[in-house]
Design a protein around this motif. Structure first.
Motif, PDB file in Angstrom:
ATOM      1  N   MET A  11     145.606  74.119  13.065  1.00 18.46           N
ATOM      2  CA  MET A  11     146.129  73.558  14.309  1.00 18.46           C
ATOM      3  C   MET A  11     146.025  74.584  15.434  1.00 18.46           C
ATOM      4  N   GLY A  12     145.862  74.080  16.644  1.00 13.89           N
ATOM      5  CA  GLY A  12     145.830  74.954  17.794  1.00 13.89           C
ATOM      6  C   GLY A  12     147.184  75.008  18.471  1.00 13.89           C
ATOM      7  N   ASP A  13     147.202  75.630  19.655  1.00 14.74           N
ATOM      8  CA  ASP A  13     148.420  75.659  20.449  1.00 14.74           C
ATOM      9  C   ASP A  13     148.025  75.502  21.907  1.00 14.74           C
ATOM     10  N   GLY A  14     148.997  75.453  22.782  1.00 14.20           N
ATOM     11  CA  GLY A  14     148.701  75.282  24.196  1.00 14.20           C
ATOM     12  C   GLY A  14     148.625  73.818  24.588  1.00 14.20           C
ATOM     13  N   ARG A  15     148.526  73.584  25.879  1.00 17.84           N
ATOM     14  CA  ARG A  15     148.535  72.227  26.425  1.00 17.84           C
ATOM     15  C   ARG A  15     147.291  71.452  26.004  1.00 17.84           C
ATOM     16  N   VAL A  16     147.522  70.163  25.725  1.00 19.72           N
ATOM     17  CA  VAL A  16     146.440  69.242  25.409  1.00 19.72           C
ATOM     18  C   VAL A  16     146.403  68.162  26.476  1.00 19.72           C
ATOM     19  N   VAL A  17     145.226  67.881  27.012  1.00 17.96           N
ATOM     20  CA  VAL A  17     145.026  66.784  27.947  1.00 17.96           C
ATOM     21  C   VAL A  17     144.219  65.713  27.229  1.00 17.96           C
ATOM     22  N   ILE A  18     144.782  64.500  27.158  1.00 18.82           N
ATOM     23  CA  ILE A  18     144.114  63.394  26.455  1.00 18.82           C
ATOM     24  C   ILE A  18     143.713  62.346  27.480  1.00 18.82           C
ATOM     25  N   GLY A  19     142.423  62.181  27.670  1.00 24.52           N
ATOM     26  CA  GLY A  19     141.900  61.128  28.531  1.00 24.52           C
ATOM     27  C   GLY A  19     141.571  59.902  27.708  1.00 24.52           C
ATOM     28  N   GLY A  20     142.140  58.756  28.076  1.00 21.41           N
ATOM     29  CA  GLY A  20     141.989  57.571  27.235  1.00 21.41           C
ATOM     30  C   GLY A  20     143.065  57.539  26.172  1.00 21.41           C
ATOM     31  N   SER A  21     144.289  57.863  26.581  1.00 20.83           N
ATOM     32  CA  SER A  21     145.388  58.085  25.633  1.00 20.83           C
ATOM     33  C   SER A  21     145.985  56.813  25.073  1.00 20.83           C
ATOM     34  N   LEU A  80     131.686  64.117  19.874  1.00 24.61           N
ATOM     35  CA  LEU A  80     132.123  63.672  18.556  1.00 24.61           C
ATOM     36  C   LEU A  80     131.525  62.288  18.288  1.00 24.61           C
ATOM     37  N   ARG A  81     130.459  62.289  17.482  1.00 24.10           N
ATOM     38  CA  ARG A  81     129.756  61.042  17.162  1.00 24.10           C
ATOM     39  C   ARG A  81     130.509  60.324  16.039  1.00 24.10           C
ATOM     40  N   THR A  82     131.430  59.475  16.457  1.00 22.65           N
ATOM     41  CA  THR A  82     132.412  58.899  15.536  1.00 22.65           C
ATOM     42  C   THR A  82     131.912  57.594  14.929  1.00 22.65           C
ATOM     43  N   ALA A  83     132.084  57.468  13.615  1.00 18.16           N
ATOM     44  CA  ALA A  83     131.790  56.223  12.907  1.00 18.16           C
ATOM     45  C   ALA A  83     132.942  55.236  13.116  1.00 18.16           C
ATOM     46  N   ILE A  84     132.894  54.097  12.443  1.00 20.75           N
ATOM     47  CA  ILE A  84     133.973  53.113  12.526  1.00 20.75           C
ATOM     48  C   ILE A  84     135.263  53.755  12.014  1.00 20.75           C
ATOM     49  N   VAL A  85     136.327  53.670  12.812  1.00 23.10           N
ATOM     50  CA  VAL A  85     137.572  54.377  12.496  1.00 23.10           C
ATOM     51  C   VAL A  85     138.554  53.427  11.812  1.00 23.10           C
ATOM     52  N   ILE A 120     142.733  55.856  18.865  1.00 24.25           N
ATOM     53  CA  ILE A 120     142.724  57.280  18.511  1.00 24.25           C
ATOM     54  C   ILE A 120     143.655  58.056  19.427  1.00 24.25           C
ATOM     55  N   GLY A 121     143.671  57.727  20.714  1.00 22.66           N
ATOM     56  CA  GLY A 121     144.521  58.437  21.671  1.00 22.66           C
ATOM     57  C   GLY A 121     145.990  58.375  21.319  1.00 22.66           C
ATOM     58  N   ARG A 122     146.451  57.212  20.874  1.00 21.19           N
ATOM     59  CA  ARG A 122     147.876  57.075  20.493  1.00 21.19           C
ATOM     60  C   ARG A 122     148.201  57.958  19.297  1.00 21.19           C
ATOM     61  N   HIS A 123     147.288  58.008  18.329  1.00 17.17           N
ATOM     62  CA  HIS A 123     147.507  58.864  17.160  1.00 17.17           C
ATOM     63  C   HIS A 123     147.557  60.334  17.560  1.00 17.17           C
ATOM     64  N   LEU A 124     146.639  60.745  18.423  1.00 19.51           N
ATOM     65  CA  LEU A 124     146.613  62.142  18.843  1.00 19.51           C
ATOM     66  C   LEU A 124     147.879  62.515  19.614  1.00 19.51           C
ATOM     67  N   GLU A 125     148.298  61.630  20.523  1.00 15.04           N
ATOM     68  CA  GLU A 125     149.491  61.944  21.312  1.00 15.04           C
ATOM     69  C   GLU A 125     150.709  62.128  20.406  1.00 15.04           C
ATOM     70  N   ARG A 126     150.906  61.211  19.447  1.00  8.34           N
ATOM     71  CA  ARG A 126     152.043  61.343  18.528  1.00  8.34           C
ATOM     72  C   ARG A 126     151.960  62.634  17.729  1.00  8.34           C
ATOM     73  N   LYS A 127     150.777  62.949  17.238  1.00 10.90           N
ATOM     74  CA  LYS A 127     150.591  64.153  16.422  1.00 10.90           C
ATOM     75  C   LYS A 127     150.924  65.414  17.214  1.00 10.90           C
ATOM     76  N   TYR A 128     150.362  65.550  18.411  1.00  8.13           N
ATOM     77  CA  TYR A 128     150.568  66.769  19.184  1.00  8.13           C
ATOM     78  C   TYR A 128     152.016  66.903  19.650  1.00  8.13           C
ATOM     79  N   ARG A 129     152.625  65.804  20.029  1.00  2.00           N
ATOM     80  CA  ARG A 129     154.037  65.878  20.442  1.00  2.00           C
ATOM     81  C   ARG A 129     154.921  66.268  19.262  1.00  2.00           C
ATOM     82  N   ALA A 130     154.604  65.738  18.071  1.00  2.00           N
ATOM     83  CA  ALA A 130     155.376  66.104  16.876  1.00  2.00           C
ATOM     84  C   ALA A 130     155.228  67.582  16.550  1.00  2.00           C
ATOM     85  N   GLU A 131     154.088  68.168  16.898  1.00  2.00           N
ATOM     86  CA  GLU A 131     153.859  69.598  16.648  1.00  2.00           C
ATOM     87  C   GLU A 131     154.465  70.484  17.739  1.00  2.00           C
ATOM     88  N   GLY A 132     155.022  69.858  18.762  1.00  2.00           N
ATOM     89  CA  GLY A 132     155.648  70.621  19.831  1.00  2.00           C
ATOM     90  C   GLY A 132     154.705  71.084  20.920  1.00  2.00           C
TER      91      GLY A 132
END
Length: 319
Positions: free
Chosen positions: A1-11, A156-161, A15-27
């Motif tokens: 995991m990284g640290d520092g501010r994350v900016v999510i475009g298309g939140s 990130l060449r993403t397949a079906i999620v 995928i954006g909702r999952h990322l936002e929850r994950k990063y907020r849970a990590e503080g």
């Protein structure tokens, strides 16, 4: 995991909702950008500039869903929604006094050709043709267009999620109605206009043998963590499980997860009528997407959900 501010475009997307929850849970500090329901809107360039300056990670996910009819108006929106938002992030990074170390931007595994003969990797994959491929090429071109020497960029060449929601919602409904069988390609009339627009799907794999490359959303978030930790990775990266299946095997796994014993095959003509009825395109299920995560495998990424049956259970499909 990284640290520092994350900016999510298309939140506000899947995928954006999952990322936002994950990063907020990590503080981690998170700033979201979307048309609605986010900290910032895409028209607020000054706000995006301020969010990006000093951030450690920018993730670009914005773009109109491709699950629609490819009318001229929708094609224009699919393209502009990707290029304009990518350009906005690139502009902010270029202006930043303290630019982010990493910018991960969405692309799609659909950039590769219809492949029945061999898998496509970042090293030896062949790019395809047609509307969807041209969108993907333009999207990646926008990501790498500007000179941003302090920021590493990954397409990130993403397949079906797979995950709780997304593509599995409609598939669950179809399977429970007895329509969860193999989706069969075949002949279908192609108009001159669709041929010219590059939106026609021409007959390909038979017997449901079109390849289905997939990835669980937990691995999408895990890959972004991995990219933060591996500065040697930049450029195109395939986000797809190392164990793709074909359509026949995928639909059988969906039925197993739901406890549905049988699903009759669905021929092309029925798929075309159904796609028209729900305002989508058959290319999304009939193109053979055979993609492997060559660079991630070489770098040592360990997939959390490499097995399809387990990934579907982890997606809550049987509940």
């Amino acid at each position: 995991m990284g640290d520092g501010r994350v900016v999510i475009g298309g939140s506000t997307g899947f995928i954006g909702r999952h990322l936002e929850r994950k990063y907020r849970a990590e503080g981690r500090e998170v700033v979201t950008i979307s048309r609605t329901g986010a900290d910032l809107g895409w028209a607020d360039q000054a706000g995006i500039d301020a969010a990006v300056d000093g951030a450690s990670l920018v993730v670009g996910l914005a773009g109109k869903s491709v699950s629609c009819r490819y009318t001229p108006a929708n094609r224009a929106l699919i393209l502009s929604s990707r290029l304009d938002t990518t350009a906005a992030l690139s502009t902010s990074i270029g202006r930043a006094a303290a630019p982010p170390r990493l910018w991960v931007n969405s692309s799609t595994a659909t950039i590769y050709r219809h492949a029945e003969d061999r898998p496509q990797t970042e090293v030896d994959g062949e790019l395809g043709t047609g509307f969807s491929v041209e969108v993907a090429k333009s999207w990646e071109k926008a990501l790498f267009a500007d000179d941003l020497p302090a920021t590493r960029r990954v397409a990130l060449r993403t397949a079906i999620v797979l995950g709780d929601g997304g593509v599995l919602g409609p598939l669950r409904a179809l399977a429970r109605m007895g329509l969860g069988g193999t989706q069969l390609d075949g002949r279908w009339p192609v108009t001159r206009a669709r041929r010219a627009a590059g939106t026609a799907h021409f007959p390909g794999a038979r017997g449901g043998r079109q390849r289905f490359s997939w990835i669980h959303v937990d691995d999408v978030t895990g890959i972004i963590d991995f990219l933060e930790q591996h500065p040697e990775l930049d450029g195109p990266v395939n986000a797809a499980t190392p164990h793709p299946v074909d359509n026949r095997a995928f639909m059988a796994a969906v039925r197993r997860a739901l406890g549905v014993r049988f699903g009759p095959p669905t021929p092309r003509w029925m798929l075309e009528i159904g796609a028209f009825g729900i305002r989508t395109e058959t290319e999304l299920i009939l193109k053979s997407r055979w993609v492997l995560p060559g660079r991630l495998t070489t770098a040592g990424y360990a997939f959390r959900h490499p097995d399809l049956d387990e990934a579907l259970r982890a997606s809550g499909l049987g509940t």
